[in-house]
Design a protein around this motif. Structure first.
Motif, PDB file in Angstrom:
ATOM      1  N   ASP A 174       0.832  -1.222   0.000  1.00  0.00           N
ATOM      2  CA  ASP A 174       0.000   0.000   0.000  1.00  0.00           C
ATOM      3  C   ASP A 174       0.852   1.252   0.000  1.00  0.00           C
ATOM      4  N   ILE A 206       3.944   3.951  -0.614  1.00  0.00           N
ATOM      5  CA  ILE A 206       4.838   4.386  -1.697  1.00  0.00           C
ATOM      6  C   ILE A 206       6.178   4.761  -1.068  1.00  0.00           C
ATOM      7  N   TYR A 252      11.839  -3.399  -5.448  1.00  0.00           N
ATOM      8  CA  TYR A 252      11.463  -2.082  -5.974  1.00  0.00           C
ATOM      9  C   TYR A 252      11.768  -2.005  -7.455  1.00  0.00           C
ATOM     10  N   LYS A 310      11.181   7.816 -10.929  1.00  0.00           N
ATOM     11  CA  LYS A 310      10.053   7.364 -10.116  1.00  0.00           C
ATOM     12  C   LYS A 310      10.349   5.958  -9.641  1.00  0.00           C
ATOM     13  N   GLN A 343       8.576   2.257  -7.475  1.00  0.00           N
ATOM     14  CA  GLN A 343       7.372   1.507  -7.118  1.00  0.00           C
ATOM     15  C   GLN A 343       7.770   0.295  -6.290  1.00  0.00           C
ATOM     16  N   ARG A 371       7.005  -3.569  -4.865  1.00  0.00           N
ATOM     17  CA  ARG A 371       6.328  -4.784  -5.317  1.00  0.00           C
ATOM     18  C   ARG A 371       6.641  -5.925  -4.364  1.00  0.00           C
ATOM     19  N   GLN A 426       1.888  -5.329  -7.228  1.00  0.00           N
ATOM     20  CA  GLN A 426       2.657  -4.096  -7.240  1.00  0.00           C
ATOM     21  C   GLN A 426       1.841  -2.962  -6.614  1.00  0.00           C
ATOM     22  N   GLY A 427       2.556  -2.074  -5.946  1.00  0.00           N
ATOM     23  CA  GLY A 427       1.916  -0.919  -5.336  1.00  0.00           C
ATOM     24  C   GLY A 427       1.809   0.250  -6.306  1.00  0.00           C
ATOM     25  N   SER A 428       1.422   1.400  -5.779  1.00  0.00           N
ATOM     26  CA  SER A 428       1.289   2.597  -6.613  1.00  0.00           C
ATOM     27  C   SER A 428       2.662   3.192  -6.914  1.00  0.00           C
ATOM     28  N   GLU A 429       2.765   3.812  -8.088  1.00  0.00           N
ATOM     29  CA  GLU A 429       4.009   4.495  -8.442  1.00  0.00           C
ATOM     30  C   GLU A 429       4.109   5.811  -7.680  1.00  0.00           C
ATOM     31  N   SER A 430       5.324   6.200  -7.402  1.00  0.00           N
ATOM     32  CA  SER A 430       5.541   7.492  -6.764  1.00  0.00           C
ATOM     33  C   SER A 430       5.348   8.616  -7.764  1.00  0.00           C
ATOM     34  N   ASN A 431       5.259   9.823  -7.268  1.00  0.00           N
ATOM     35  CA  ASN A 431       5.277  10.981  -8.153  1.00  0.00           C
ATOM     36  C   ASN A 431       6.635  11.080  -8.840  1.00  0.00           C
TER      37      ASN A 431
END
Length: 1190
Positions: A745, A747, A780, A817, A819, A821, A826-831
């Protein structure tokens, strides 16, 4: 040749360069001492409103007040021409003010004074202007005489009764009433419009009246004028039936033709409305029709602004307050009944009178400084900006080389004394105008101290401390702090000096006590002030009151032992439940405790002990619980105090879910203190087995809760009960519960890219926490690409928290960026963030390094910048290396240690100021450009010679007392003379506590480093101030107070033998000893005569009295006084005895032997003459007198 665009570009570039070098304007403190001496152009502080309507019954007062130094004088213009006040006897001007008063007691018409007025405030430094004040006299004209014919309408048709009030100033407020002065009832069918007319959507028979009268109320005159009444006649096609009328059938059962809606106001299908910004918009739609139509409002292309919209007049009027540009557009009102509907569009335009974006403010500059005035305003249409100087258009004033006008900005360069003036900015369009005064004052003022002199500051040890030293001067002085008049300036480490002069001591310690001197210095002089700092021990409660449980009727006791600084008086106060505690006769308080005897229920509560000193305080609280006596309540076996609760029992898990589970437990015994909350803790067996961590707290009335959990964790839980006493022991652990896994969950945080070498970029981030993994095999994915090329992403996966990108170009931007995993997904990508590859050494050097305006401690530097692309990294600063090559003082050896100073500047002509140089020295310096890691090649080396300055304090200053009436002083020359020494200045004065005497001043040649002073009074303390002198002036002061010697006690012992008071005291003591010796000698050489009655043989005299205890008091025969030298028994009584003292004597006369022993006896009273003679002799004897006194 440059085109027009090129000239504009050059002007803008020069403006940018100037503003980058512009000095901050001087802020003048509002100190009465400063303002009294400060020359200041006029400033308008009070004026009448622009649109000024006055009551014709009162005198006219037009306000204009201004401040300035010298005090301004005032003049007026009326309708653009000079208004000669002296020629009009009705007009006077208030003293020390420009306010006009126009009176009409002697006649005259107020209307004759209508017009446009403007006030001018003038002094030697400029002219300030008021707004243009449009003066108008309020008018309340009569209603025109008219004969109104009766209005005849058919039932069910619409009607408008016109009001047409007379045009007053300001416009009147209108309303409708009947002949009984009762308002005409208004509703959805009948209402008054914004123009004052009375609208009937349809007429009913009941509307037939003869007294519809429109009234106008004039606000200024407080009068109401009434229009001739209308008579309304209603025609019906069928007779009216009173008995069948009701609210649902207003026509009494008759048939009246219905009609579709039509608009009475406004007319047509569309109309337009213009409103000014920040005013109120009022839109109106009044419809006719039968049945009465309903009105609804819409805005095309958007919603109505809900917070600003208000509907009035039964939805017929829409109001929007504080109109803004976004409120413009097409508004639609729709009227409908069951026969149909009709629409009307109102196109609203929002215009704006000028309003400020940047209002010009007063500008105070020192000579040779730069500044600017900015006047930016907006409006619709865009306002025109006009500048004036002292009330005249700036174009018509003489050209000033230090002033340049660029549209809405005036640039000032290198201003000089005499350039002071008041500038006016006028922004105007067709809807109004704004005008602002802003003066430019060129000020030179020597440094001044603004705070109290010799202030004493007391602080608590180890606390952050601030010593204030408010100062002012123009140009702004440099401020330095010194401690005990010694050493170099305090800044850095434990100390920090703020720009306003405040010295911060980050952590005050005992060794920080002393006298701190702040010295403000500029080219116009110096000023100093002193602050005495005392560091005190903190006030603390070392034995605090503790929770107390007492049985009713017993005694409660609270401790409050305090430790504080011995020099600070303290007060101890008690409160109960945050209210002052009344002690009365029962409660007892001493310095270290509070005792409450005979406790009752009213004593229960929280008791707080608060100890205060003048600079700090401490407090501690404890609760008193009153328990019921066991004898009064059989259920209480003994009056025990509350205790911690027992741990919860029988933990059970139920309702399992992916990320939650229900935990249930049985509470333990609360031990007479209710449980307020439960603390749930968890332990997991993978990352930190055996470590219990807090999960959540829950109210004390719950014993079953749902726990929110993280995925892929094998939990076990325990519960603790918390009451007023504290936490219970933990419960036994629950069974283990393992949550299922999930994709991450979280980032990764802290993503950044930076180069460790010139050809790489290191991408790093913070790894997820253990409880954020959510599953096995956490790794990652990281992506990167050049930002400026538009290329595709490169990516890779790693189990670590960084990745190194090789073979990059030097210092180029990358987008990156990351992410997280795991095996579940896999989780959400960063900004996306921007990082940079590594930096390399800059290739270019700054050129043409040169120096200007060198004084004793500062130098102005100028150089030509490098191309920023040659920096090969992030431009950090231009770094100046400088060192002291030598001193111009012969024979003075100096340190050649290199120092650095950075200048951040990216303008076309960079410059900087190098300060803190040592006066009267030769310096060398060169400049490099620096990025975050490297420095470029050096510029040319330049040499700077600083001017002579004031010396540092002498190296040491000692005071020795050589003899009783002289003091010997010795010192050494300053470590930094900062010039050629021409002598020393010695000032000294007597001190007695806070009082000081008149100062004595001496000067000594530079080769003299010791001197002996003869002081008239050896017991007086003196304070000495020593400073070295150069041609520039006196240097830092070294202050010492005398005497401070180890042999002072010996000197005082020797001196005391020569003091007059001591000699007199010794003589007095010797005289008293001599008198005592004489008395003793006389008493030994003569025996005392003690006439006593023979108790046995003689009767008592009438004057003899018997004491209360039965003993007798014997008196003399003559004056009833006790005999000198008589004695009593040990218990104070003379007891009777059967034995006479005569039996033990050898003669009849009682007397003493020569050694003073008693050998006589009580005898019969002798002859009166002899007795009287003896008594007389003793009464007048000086020896007896001395004994009587003894």
């Amino acid at each position: 040749m440059l085109g027009q665009g090129g000239h504009v570009a050059l002007a803008l570039m020069s403006l940018v360069l100037l503003l980058c070098r512009e000095a901050a304007p001087i802020e003048v403190p509002q100190d009465p001492k400063i303002l009294q001496d400060l020359k200041q152009p006029p400033t308008i502080v009070k004026q009448s409103v622009k649109d000024y309507i006055v009551d014709p019954r009162d005198n006219i007062i037009i306000e204009c007040e201004a401040k300035g130094n010298p005090v301004p004088t005032f003049s007026w213009r009326r309708n653009g021409k000079f208004f000669n006040i002296g020629k009009d006897p009705r007009v006077t001007m208030r003293k020390r003010s420009g306010t006009l008063e126009i009176g009409f007691r002697s006649g005259g018409r107020p209307e004759d004074y209508e017009g446009e007025y403007q006030c001018f405030a003038t002094n030697d430094l400029g002219v300030g202007l008021s707004n243009k004040i449009l003066l108008r006299v309020s008018k309340a004209p009569l209603w025109p005489k008219e004969v109104l014919e009766p209005v005849v309408v058919t039932e069910g048709t619409p009607l408008v009764l016109a009001c047409n009030p007379p045009p007053g100033l300001p416009p009147p407020f209108t309303f409708w009433m009947n002949s009984a002065m009762t308002p005409i009832p208004q509703d959805k069918r009948v209402s008054m419009g914004l123009n004052g007319d009375l609208y009937f959507s349809n007429v009913l028979t009941k509307d037939a009246h003869t007294d519809y009268s429109c009234n106008a109320r004039f606000l200024f005159t407080h009068t109401i004028q009434q229009k001739n009444p209308f008579t309304l006649k209603v025609l019906t096609k069928e007779p009216y039936n009173d008995t069948s009328y009701n609210a649902t059938d207003p026509y009494g059962g008759r048939k009246v033709a219905e009609s579709t809606p039509t608009f009475l106001s406004p007319s047509g299908a569309e109309s337009s409305k213009m409103v000014l910004r920040d005013e109120q918009l009022q839109l109106e739609c009044i419809a006719a029709g039968l049945p009465t139509p309903t009105i609804k409002w819409f805005k095309k292309g958007g919603d109505l602004p809900g917070r600003k919209v208000k509907f009035d007049n039964y939805n017929k009027t829409l109001k929007i307050i504080n109109v803004s540009e976004e409120d413009a557009g097409e508004y639609v009102c729709m009227a409908n009944n069951h026969l149909g509907s009709i629409r009307h569009s109102i196109f609203v335009q929002v215009k704006a009178a000028p309003y400020w974006l940047d209002k010009p403010f007063n500008l105070v500059l020192a000579p040779e400084e730069n500044g600017r005035l900015v006047c930016r305003a907006n409006g619709n249409p865009k306002p025109n900006i006009q500048w004036l100087v002292n009330g005249l258009p700036i174009e018509s004033t003489p050209h000033s080389p230090s002033r340049q006008v660029l549209g809405d900005t005036i640039i000032f360069r290198l201003v000089q004394m005499g350039s002071s003036a008041v500038y006016q900015c006028n922004a105007s369009n067709q809807h109004g105008y704004l005008m602002a005064n802003a003066f430019v004052s060129v000020l030179d003022m020597p440094p001044r101290m603004l705070g109290p002199k010799n202030q004493l500051i007391k602080v608590i040890e180890n606390n952050r401390t601030f010593l204030d030293c408010p100062f002012f001067g123009s140009p702004l002085p440099d401020l330095r702090w010194f401690k005990n008049g010694q050493g170099s300036g305090l800044d850095g480490g434990q100390y920090r000096v703020y720009i306003n002069g405040t010295l911060e001591i980050k952590r005050a310690r005992a060794e920080d006590e002393g006298t701190y001197t702040c010295l403000a210095n500029s080219m116009l002089g110096t000023a100093e002030n002193q602050v005495r700092l005392e560091v005190k021990e903190p006030t603390r409660i070392v034995r605090a009151p503790e929770r107390w449980s007492a049985v009713r009727g017993s005694t409660a006791h609270f401790d409050c032992k305090v430790k504080s600084d011995p020099s600070l008086p303290i007060t101890v106060a008690w409160t109960k439940d945050n209210k002052p505690l009344y002690l009365g006769w029962r409660l007892k308080k001493d310095e270290e405790s509070l005792t409450i005897p005979n406790v009752n229920e009213g004593d229960e509560g929280t008791y707080t002990c608060t100890v205060k000193s003048e600079i700090d305080q401490d407090s501690a609280s404890a609760r008193l619980t009153v328990l019921e006596e066991a004898s009064l309540n059989p259920s209480v076996s003994s009056a025990l105090p509350p205790d911690r609760a027992d741990p919860p029992m029988d933990l059970d898990l139920s309702d399992p879910a992916a990320r939650s589970v229900r935990l249930t437990w049985i509470p333990g015994n609360d031990h007479r203190s209710p449980v307020t909350e439960f603390l749930v803790q968890f332990e997991e067996d993978h990352w930190e087995p055996g470590r219990w961590q807090d999960l959540s707290t829950y109210p004390g009335d719950l014993n079953s809760v749902i726990l929110q959990l993280a995925p892929f964790v094998n939990y076990q839980f325990r519960v603790l009960a918390i009451n007023a006493v504290g936490q219970s022991q933990p419960s036994q652990p629950s069974p283990r519960y393992k949550t299922s896994g999930a994709a991450p969950d979280a980032i990764p945080r802290g993503l950044r890219g930076w180069g460790s070498k010139k050809d790489n970029m290191e991408i790093t981030w913070e790894p997820l926490l253990d409880l954020e993994r959510n599953g096995p095999n956490l790794h990652y994915s990281v992506w990167w690409r050049r930002k400026d090329l538009g290329e595709g992403w490169s990516n890779m996966s790693t189990f670590g928290a960084k990745h190194l990108v090789h073979n990059t170009e030097t210092y180029v931007p990358y987008e990156i960026k990351v992410q997280a995993r795991n095996d579940f997904g896999q989780g959400s990508e960063s900004n996306v963030v921007v990082g940079y590859s590594g930096e390399d050494k800059p290739t270019d050097a700054p050129t043409d390094l040169r120096v200007s305006k060198v004084d004793s401690t500062k130098a102005n530097l100028h150089w030509k910048p490098v191309d920023l692309s040659s920096v090969r990294g992030e431009f950090k600063e231009y770094r100046l290396y400088y060192w002291r090559e030598s001193s111009l003082v012969p024979g003075l050896v100096v340190s050649k240690e290199k120092k650095t100073k950075g200048f951040y500047s990216i303008v076309a002509e960079p410059s900087g100021i190098l300060s803190d140089l040592v006066p009267y020295s030769k310096y060398k310096m060169f400049l490099v450009v620096a990025n975050n890691l490297f420095e470029g090649p050096p510029s040319n080396t330049v040499e700077v010679t600083t001017k002579e300055g004031v010396p540092d304090a002498p190296k040491f200053f000692r005071i020795n007392r050589r003899t009783f009436d002289t003091i010997h002083l010795e010192w050494d020359k300053p470590l930094e003379p900062n010039g050629i020494l021409i002598g020393y200045q010695l000032k000294y004065q007597t001190v007695n506590g806070s009082r000081v005497g008149r100062a004595q001043l001496e000067t000594h040649p530079p080769n003299v480093t010791e001197v002996t002073l003869r002081l008239p009074d050896r017991s007086t303390r003196y304070k000495f101030y020593l400073s070295a002198l150069t041609q520039v002036g006196a240097g830092e002061v070294y202050a010492e107070e005398s005497p401070h010697f180890a042999n002072e006690a010996y000197i005082d012992q020797v001196d005391i033998a020569t003091q007059g008071w001591f000699i007199g005291l010794m003589c007095a003591i010797a005289l008293i000893i001599l008198i005592l010796l004489i008395v003793c000698f006389i008493k030994r050489s003569r025996g005392g005569k003690y006439p006593v009655r023979d108790k046995k043989d003689l009767p008592l005299d009438p004057v003899d009295q018997k004491d209360q205890d039965g003993s007798f008091d014997y008196h003399s025969d003559e004056d009833n006084k006790p005999l000198q030298g008589s004695q009593t028994s040990l218990d104070g009584n003379v007891k009777e005895s059967d034995d006479s003292l005569v039996d033990y004597g050898e003669g009849g006369d009682g007397q003493f032997n020569e050694d003073g022993s008693f050998i006589g006896q009580y005898t019969v009273k002798k002859d009166k003459d002899e007795t009287e003679g003896n008594e007389s002799s003793e009464a007048t004897s000086p020896v007896n007198a001395i004994y009587s006194l003894a």
